[in-house]
Motif scaffolding. Structure first.
Motif, PDB file in Angstrom:
ATOM      1  N   LEU A  39       0.840  -1.210   0.000  1.00  0.00           N
ATOM      2  CA  LEU A  39       0.000   0.000   0.000  1.00  0.00           C
ATOM      3  C   LEU A  39       0.876   1.262   0.000  1.00  0.00           C
ATOM      4  O   LEU A  39       0.602   2.222  -0.719  1.00  0.00           O
ATOM      5  CB  LEU A  39      -0.956  -0.011   1.197  1.00  0.00           C
ATOM      6  N   ASP A  40       1.975   1.228   0.754  1.00  0.00           N
ATOM      7  CA  ASP A  40       2.917   2.362   0.768  1.00  0.00           C
ATOM      8  C   ASP A  40       3.524   2.586  -0.612  1.00  0.00           C
ATOM      9  O   ASP A  40       3.685   3.725  -1.049  1.00  0.00           O
ATOM     10  CB  ASP A  40       4.080   2.085   1.736  1.00  0.00           C
ATOM     11  N   ALA A  41       3.894   1.501  -1.278  1.00  0.00           N
ATOM     12  CA  ALA A  41       4.510   1.630  -2.608  1.00  0.00           C
ATOM     13  C   ALA A  41       3.516   2.275  -3.580  1.00  0.00           C
ATOM     14  O   ALA A  41       3.894   3.124  -4.405  1.00  0.00           O
ATOM     15  CB  ALA A  41       4.971   0.263  -3.112  1.00  0.00           C
ATOM     16  N   ILE A  42       2.236   1.914  -3.460  1.00  0.00           N
ATOM     17  CA  ILE A  42       1.223   2.518  -4.331  1.00  0.00           C
ATOM     18  C   ILE A  42       1.061   4.006  -3.988  1.00  0.00           C
ATOM     19  O   ILE A  42       1.005   4.859  -4.862  1.00  0.00           O
ATOM     20  CB  ILE A  42      -0.095   1.739  -4.234  1.00  0.00           C
ATOM     21  N   GLN A  43       1.054   4.273  -2.700  1.00  0.00           N
ATOM     22  CA  GLN A  43       0.983   5.667  -2.230  1.00  0.00           C
ATOM     23  C   GLN A  43       2.143   6.513  -2.798  1.00  0.00           C
ATOM     24  O   GLN A  43       1.965   7.660  -3.198  1.00  0.00           O
ATOM     25  CB  GLN A  43       1.031   5.647  -0.698  1.00  0.00           C
ATOM     26  N   ASN A  44       3.337   5.901  -2.850  1.00  0.00           N
ATOM     27  CA  ASN A  44       4.542   6.657  -3.232  1.00  0.00           C
ATOM     28  C   ASN A  44       4.811   6.724  -4.724  1.00  0.00           C
ATOM     29  O   ASN A  44       5.768   7.359  -5.142  1.00  0.00           O
ATOM     30  CB  ASN A  44       5.784   6.013  -2.588  1.00  0.00           C
ATOM     31  N   THR A  45       4.010   6.031  -5.530  1.00  0.00           N
ATOM     32  CA  THR A  45       4.318   5.959  -6.964  1.00  0.00           C
ATOM     33  C   THR A  45       3.337   6.818  -7.765  1.00  0.00           C
ATOM     34  O   THR A  45       2.125   6.615  -7.677  1.00  0.00           O
ATOM     35  CB  THR A  45       4.256   4.487  -7.441  1.00  0.00           C
ATOM     36  N   PRO A  46       3.857   7.792  -8.516  1.00  0.00           N
ATOM     37  CA  PRO A  46       2.997   8.718  -9.256  1.00  0.00           C
ATOM     38  C   PRO A  46       2.416   8.075 -10.523  1.00  0.00           C
ATOM     39  O   PRO A  46       2.975   8.196 -11.604  1.00  0.00           O
ATOM     40  CB  PRO A  46       3.936   9.875  -9.609  1.00  0.00           C
ATOM     41  N   ARG A  47       1.259   7.384 -10.397  1.00  0.00           N
ATOM     42  CA  ARG A  47       0.678   6.665 -11.548  1.00  0.00           C
ATOM     43  C   ARG A  47       0.391   7.618 -12.705  1.00  0.00           C
ATOM     44  O   ARG A  47       0.422   7.225 -13.877  1.00  0.00           O
ATOM     45  CB  ARG A  47      -0.601   5.923 -11.120  1.00  0.00           C
ATOM     46  N   GLU A  48       0.132   8.896 -12.369  1.00  0.00           N
ATOM     47  CA  GLU A  48      -0.181   9.867 -13.428  1.00  0.00           C
ATOM     48  C   GLU A  48       0.957  10.013 -14.434  1.00  0.00           C
ATOM     49  O   GLU A  48       0.721  10.396 -15.585  1.00  0.00           O
ATOM     50  CB  GLU A  48      -0.556  11.228 -12.824  1.00  0.00           C
ATOM     51  N   LEU A  49       2.188   9.697 -14.042  1.00  0.00           N
ATOM     52  CA  LEU A  49       3.319   9.865 -14.959  1.00  0.00           C
ATOM     53  C   LEU A  49       3.495   8.672 -15.894  1.00  0.00           C
ATOM     54  O   LEU A  49       4.285   8.725 -16.832  1.00  0.00           O
ATOM     55  CB  LEU A  49       4.613  10.084 -14.169  1.00  0.00           C
ATOM     56  N   PHE A  50       2.757   7.594 -15.638  1.00  0.00           N
ATOM     57  CA  PHE A  50       2.914   6.380 -16.439  1.00  0.00           C
ATOM     58  C   PHE A  50       1.799   6.223 -17.470  1.00  0.00           C
ATOM     59  O   PHE A  50       1.759   5.222 -18.181  1.00  0.00           O
ATOM     60  CB  PHE A  50       2.965   5.154 -15.513  1.00  0.00           C
ATOM     61  N   ILE A  51       0.873   7.175 -17.504  1.00  0.00           N
ATOM     62  CA  ILE A  51      -0.250   7.083 -18.439  1.00  0.00           C
ATOM     63  C   ILE A  51      -0.215   8.284 -19.383  1.00  0.00           C
ATOM     64  O   ILE A  51       0.562   9.209 -19.165  1.00  0.00           O
ATOM     65  CB  ILE A  51      -1.598   7.049 -17.680  1.00  0.00           C
ATOM     66  N   SER A  52      -1.057   8.275 -20.416  1.00  0.00           N
ATOM     67  CA  SER A  52      -0.992   9.402 -21.343  1.00  0.00           C
ATOM     68  C   SER A  52      -1.767  10.601 -20.787  1.00  0.00           C
ATOM     69  O   SER A  52      -2.691  10.446 -19.978  1.00  0.00           O
ATOM     70  CB  SER A  52      -1.520   8.986 -22.716  1.00  0.00           C
ATOM     71  N   ALA A  53      -1.363  11.790 -21.227  1.00  0.00           N
ATOM     72  CA  ALA A  53      -1.869  13.046 -20.650  1.00  0.00           C
ATOM     73  C   ALA A  53      -3.396  13.133 -20.677  1.00  0.00           C
ATOM     74  O   ALA A  53      -4.009  13.623 -19.725  1.00  0.00           O
ATOM     75  CB  ALA A  53      -1.253  14.223 -21.382  1.00  0.00           C
ATOM     76  N   GLU A  54      -4.016  12.611 -21.729  1.00  0.00           N
ATOM     77  CA  GLU A  54      -5.482  12.766 -21.815  1.00  0.00           C
ATOM     78  C   GLU A  54      -6.241  11.885 -20.818  1.00  0.00           C
ATOM     79  O   GLU A  54      -7.438  12.047 -20.629  1.00  0.00           O
ATOM     80  CB  GLU A  54      -5.999  12.576 -23.255  1.00  0.00           C
ATOM     81  N   LYS A  55      -5.526  10.954 -20.156  1.00  0.00           N
ATOM     82  CA  LYS A  55      -6.173  10.089 -19.161  1.00  0.00           C
ATOM     83  C   LYS A  55      -5.904  10.573 -17.739  1.00  0.00           C
ATOM     84  O   LYS A  55      -6.258   9.909 -16.767  1.00  0.00           O
ATOM     85  CB  LYS A  55      -5.636   8.650 -19.294  1.00  0.00           C
ATOM     86  N   LEU A  56      -5.250  11.732 -17.623  1.00  0.00           N
ATOM     87  CA  LEU A  56      -4.770  12.210 -16.329  1.00  0.00           C
ATOM     88  C   LEU A  56      -5.826  12.190 -15.228  1.00  0.00           C
ATOM     89  O   LEU A  56      -5.560  11.805 -14.096  1.00  0.00           O
ATOM     90  CB  LEU A  56      -4.245  13.641 -16.494  1.00  0.00           C
ATOM     91  N   ASN A  57      -7.051  12.587 -15.584  1.00  0.00           N
ATOM     92  CA  ASN A  57      -8.103  12.653 -14.561  1.00  0.00           C
ATOM     93  C   ASN A  57      -8.512  11.263 -14.052  1.00  0.00           C
ATOM     94  O   ASN A  57      -9.225  11.159 -13.065  1.00  0.00           O
ATOM     95  CB  ASN A  57      -9.322  13.427 -15.092  1.00  0.00           C
ATOM     96  N   GLN A  58      -8.056  10.197 -14.755  1.00  0.00           N
ATOM     97  CA  GLN A  58      -8.419   8.833 -14.324  1.00  0.00           C
ATOM     98  C   GLN A  58      -7.255   8.113 -13.639  1.00  0.00           C
ATOM     99  O   GLN A  58      -7.353   6.922 -13.353  1.00  0.00           O
ATOM    100  CB  GLN A  58      -8.873   8.017 -15.537  1.00  0.00           C
ATOM    101  N   ALA A  59      -6.173   8.855 -13.384  1.00  0.00           N
ATOM    102  CA  ALA A  59      -4.938   8.211 -12.896  1.00  0.00           C
ATOM    103  C   ALA A  59      -5.160   7.359 -11.656  1.00  0.00           C
ATOM    104  O   ALA A  59      -4.531   6.310 -11.501  1.00  0.00           O
ATOM    105  CB  ALA A  59      -3.868   9.269 -12.617  1.00  0.00           C
ATOM    106  N   TYR A  60      -6.048   7.780 -10.754  1.00  0.00           N
ATOM    107  CA  TYR A  60      -6.240   7.034  -9.507  1.00  0.00           C
ATOM    108  C   TYR A  60      -7.588   6.324  -9.434  1.00  0.00           C
ATOM    109  O   TYR A  60      -8.045   5.956  -8.352  1.00  0.00           O
ATOM    110  CB  TYR A  60      -5.965   7.936  -8.298  1.00  0.00           C
ATOM    111  N   GLU A  61      -8.209   6.116 -10.595  1.00  0.00           N
ATOM    112  CA  GLU A  61      -9.390   5.252 -10.613  1.00  0.00           C
ATOM    113  C   GLU A  61      -8.913   3.800 -10.663  1.00  0.00           C
ATOM    114  O   GLU A  61      -7.873   3.502 -11.259  1.00  0.00           O
ATOM    115  CB  GLU A  61     -10.271   5.589 -11.820  1.00  0.00           C
TER     116      GLU A  61
END
Ligand code: SAH
Length: 214
Positions: free
Chosen positions: A25-47
């Motif tokens: 859970l900490d690793a997920i907390q610490n990893t910026p998922r938004e940087l691994f997806i394309s810009a147009e999906k940014l609003n869904q990064a943490y869904e």
């Protein structure tokens, strides 16, 4: 835009779905998922959903990333020494693993995805992730044996080379196996050189594991 609230609600959703390992859970907390997806999906990064990346591939649903990571670690003390990942894709799963093991080796068959992830890891200064552009069916013999092998594309059968490269001292492999419509996530534990325990965990849906480089 994504916000911290959505990251917090993802974490509580994962807990409610049975992810209990605090290090995961900490690793997920610490990893910026938004940087691994394309810009147009940014609003869904943490869904809690899979998202498409380049080359018709997907970054897995956070629940699946968390579940596979938890299974890979088991009850073992951290950090593990070496983990092999097949299917680098966006690099997100490897970024999570880099916080749980000393060295991560990851193989991607698609040159474009390989290059993108390599660049991102260097920008973000993930120094313990080693990438290779190759066909993962062969594994990565040079650094074997691995404490853990995680496969993030689905072969129709468990690749023999990967079984051979697993540590003989309780090495664990997490792998989806099946065809396009019907796959089972399996946990394999190598109890000694000749003995592998295989357990079915749950039904999953991954892109197929394909032979050869692209
Ligand atoms: N772990 C990734 C999910 C990737 S999707 C992430 O966190 O984003 C599965 C990936 O496996 C795709 O990028 C696909 O190109 C790759 N793949 C499929 N067959 C492969 C093979 N034989 N060797 C290496 N990579 C493979």
């Amino acid at each position: 835009m994504y916000d911290m609230a959505s990251k917090e609600s993802l974490l509580s959703e994962l807990k409610s779905m049975g992810i209990l390992n605090l290090t995961v859970l900490d690793a997920i907390q610490n990893t910026p998922r938004e940087l691994f997806i394309s810009a147009e999906k940014l609003n869904q990064a943490y869904e809690n959903i899979p998202l498409s990346i380049n080359c018709d591939q997907t970054i897995s649903q956070p629940y699946i990333v968390a579940k596979m990571t938890e299974l890979l670690i088991g009850e073992r003390a951290l950090p593990l020494s070496k983990i092999l990942e097949i299917g680098t894709g966006s690099g997100y799963q490897a970024a999570i693993l880099s916080q749980l093991a000393t060295q991560i080796y990851t193989i991607e068959r698609h040159d474009l995805l390989y290059k993108k992830s390599k660049k991102l890891f260097s920008e973000l200064n993930y120094q313990n992730i080693h990438l290779k552009h190759d066909d993962g069916f062969k594994g990565w013999q040079a650094h074997a044996p691995y404490d853990g092998i995680i496969v993030t594309a689905a072969p129709s059968e468990i690749p023999l080379a990967l079984l051979n490269q697993l540590s003989e001292n309780h090495g664990r492999m997490v792998i989806p196996v099946g065809n396009k419509l019907n796959q089972e996530l399996k946990l394999i534990i190598r109890k000694d050189p000749q003995k592998y325990d295989i357990k079915n965990i749950e039904s999953v849906k991954f892109v197929p594991m394909l032979s050869g480089k692209k």
